[in-house]
Design an enzyme around this catalytic site. Structure first.
Site, PDB file in Angstrom:
ATOM      1  N   GLU A 255      83.552  59.707   7.528  1.00 40.04           N
ATOM      2  CA  GLU A 255      82.365  60.465   7.140  1.00 40.04           C
ATOM      3  C   GLU A 255      82.080  60.286   5.642  1.00 40.04           C
ATOM      4  OE1 GLU A 255      80.626  61.791   9.401  1.00 40.04           O
ATOM      5  OE2 GLU A 255      81.969  62.203  11.086  1.00 40.04           O
TER       6      GLU A 255
ATOM      7  N   CYS B  26      84.734  71.341  10.108  1.00 43.57           N
ATOM      8  CA  CYS B  26      85.119  70.082   9.440  1.00 43.57           C
ATOM      9  C   CYS B  26      84.144  69.758   8.308  1.00 43.57           C
ATOM     10  CB  CYS B  26      85.113  68.919  10.432  1.00 43.57           C
ATOM     11  SG  CYS B  26      86.441  68.945  11.625  1.00 43.57           S
TER      12      CYS B  26
ATOM     13  N   HIS C  36      87.181  61.740  11.223  1.00 45.58           N
ATOM     14  CA  HIS C  36      87.191  62.331  12.558  1.00 45.58           C
ATOM     15  C   HIS C  36      87.967  61.395  13.485  1.00 45.58           C
ATOM     16  CE1 HIS C  36      83.724  65.300  11.963  1.00 45.58           C
ATOM     17  NE2 HIS C  36      84.730  65.981  12.461  1.00 45.58           N
TER      18      HIS C  36
END
Length: 195
Positions: A65, A127, A146
């Site tokens: 991410e 998250c 993730h």
């Protein structure tokens, strides 16, 4: 991340070639507790890089991410709590970017039997919330990975090794301000947060 993955990372470390101390910590799926602990991590340990690992039950690959979002947190955590106004940090920028170029990490890392993908949307849950706070406190020296659920085809041993390789590459790909922190500070904290 599930406890077996946290244990695997602790056991593996970051390899003998990396002069970095790895610490692991599990965070609950709880907005308020995650906020308290993330603030404590940055204030108490002043780590060079914080890598958050969150499990995404729908994922079939490891997802790196790039950014954390400040707004849109409408789903309740495990205690039924939602951040007021759906906001992580009132008055903060809409998006904070990691000082690690995740596209470059994806391009340069090769993990056998595991696909590694790039993303700019971490999902607006605990998250993403945790990541935004960590990017804020660490001035971009944070990352969020993730991972898919552990399975027979993706055991903790394989996923742990994949994360080791990815984190090593993240240390290489950090922006100058993060690299300066890498060189000045010998502690790495890797909070593993499960969904």
């Amino acid at each position: 991340a599930p406890p077996p993955l946290t244990e695997e990372l602790s056991k593996l470390g970051l390899g003998s070639d990396t002069a970095v101390q790895l610490r692991t910590l599990e965070l609950p799926v709880d907005y308020r507790e995650a906020k308290r602990r993330v603030t404590g991590i940055w204030e108490d340990h002043q780590p060079q890089l914080v890598v958050h690992v969150g499990m995404d039950t729908s994922a079939r690959a490891i997802i790196l991410e790039q950014s954390g979002k400040n707004q849109g947190y409408r789903d309740a955590d495990i205690r039924g709590f939602r951040p007021e106004g759906g906001v992580c940090l009132p008055g903060g920028p809409d998006t904070l970017e990691s000082g690690v170029c995740m596209k470059a990490v994806c391009k340069h890392v090769a993990v056998e039997d595991v696909e590694v993908l790039f993303s700019r949307d971490a999902g607006r849950y605990v998250c993403d919330y945790t990541y935004y706070l960590s990017l804020h406190h660490g001035k971009g020296c944070a990352a969020l990975i993730h991972v898919p659920p552990l399975s027979r085809g993706l055991p903790a041993s394989l996923l742990g090794r994949a994360l080791q390789v990815i984190i090593q590459e993240m240390l290489e790909e950090g922006k100058p301000e993060c690299k300066a922190r890498f060189e000045e500070n010998s502690t790495m904290v890797l909070p593993a947060k499960g969904n």
